[in-house]
Design an enzyme around this catalytic site. Structure first.
Site, short mmCIF file in Angstrom:
data_model
loop_
_atom_site.label_atom_id
_atom_site.label_comp_id
_atom_site.label_asym_id
_atom_site.label_seq_id
_atom_site.Cartn_x
_atom_site.Cartn_y
_atom_site.Cartn_z
CG ASN A 124 3.23 5.70 4.05
OD1 ASN A 124 4.28 6.31 3.87
ND2 ASN A 124 2.06 6.23 3.74
CG HIS B 286 -0.62 5.82 0.47
ND1 HIS B 286 -1.88 6.37 0.36
CD2 HIS B 286 0.23 6.87 0.63
CE1 HIS B 286 -1.79 7.68 0.47
NE2 HIS B 286 -0.54 8.02 0.62
CD GLU C 67 -3.83 1.25 2.04
OE1 GLU C 67 -2.72 1.84 1.99
OE2 GLU C 67 -4.83 1.72 2.61
CB SER D 128 -10.18 4.30 6.18
OG SER D 128 -11.20 4.46 5.23
CB CYS E 87 -6.03 7.47 0.43
SG CYS E 87 -4.96 6.95 -0.94
CB CYS F 99 -4.99 2.72 -1.36
SG CYS F 99 -3.35 3.40 -0.99
CG ASP G 285 1.05 9.49 3.35
OD1 ASP G 285 1.97 9.31 2.55
OD2 ASP G 285 0.30 8.58 3.74
#
Lengths: 145, 145
Positions: free
Chosen positions: A39, A50, A52, A77, A79, A82, A142
């Site tokens: 991130n 982010h 990912e 997990s 979002c 992503c 975020d």
């Protein structure tokens, strides 16, 4: 711990050491990491990178055939953004460190045919609880809260 | 033509002039553009900076309250990644130039409560048909095909 999840955790820890949101990811193709990242909200003022997304960006431009044989490892997990990127590029499998501090769009991923596996890692959870406790306002920003 | 959709088209045209995928977007808050951008695949080798994402990134870090009062204008129907970003940040309304050359995740947006309006602009469609005719491989890469 799986070596790829460990690499994602290493990315998250690097993010924390930089003063950032401690979420890391790696994109794995053919048993090899082709992109890794974490991130970048605090470090680069980014609202799209982010963990990912940073890993995907650092993997560079790839043909669809590569994404379709890849696995994304991420400490948290994913979002909706992503998860949408995972669906866009047709990544068939996602391994998630934990989903207790934040539940992303796992149901959406599964509905789109993505295989989702949750490791439920204490290390991943500890990173998030530590950061959220110290900087709740950054974490809320975020995730658009 | 609405001034904000016109600004998104101007961004798309700038992208085309740079040799890029001609998709542009602007984020509007309180009747003012707070972020504008266009697809950066060719220009910056980015796999995450679609037009919508570039506009969000250029708008910088914003509190959730700003996104929740904003409108995103984009020349093309938003893909799953960009739609996920819209959902993540709680942007309540999206105005789309056209969705004939590409149908994005509009059903997902609507299911998440986002108001979706399609202008069906010839200018937006012409930009895409021109680019796809010249560079089908770049366009396919951009949508993970």
């Amino acid at each position: 711990m799986d070596e790829f999840m460990q690499a994602a955790i290493d990315e998250a820890r690097q993010g924390l050491a930089e003063g950032g949101v401690p979420i890391g990811s790696v994109l794995v193709h053919d048993g090899r990491i082709i992109g890794r990242g974490h991130n970048q909200r605090q470090q680069r003022g980014s609202v799209v990178l982010h963990g990912e997304m940073d890993a995907l960006e650092n993997a560079g431009r790839r043909p669809a055939s590569v994404y379709r044989e890849s696995v994304l490892y991420t400490t948290l997990s994913p979002c909706p953004m992503c998860s949408g990127a995972i669906v866009l590029y047709g990544i068939p499998r996602v391994v998630i460190g934990e989903n207790r501090t934040f539940q992303g769009a796992e149901a959406y991923l599964r509905a789109q045919g993505v295989a989702v596996e949750v490791v439920d890692s204490n290390a991943c959870r500890d990173l998030m609880t530590t950061f959220i406790g110290r900087h709740p306002e950054v974490w809320n920003e975020d995730i658009g809260v």
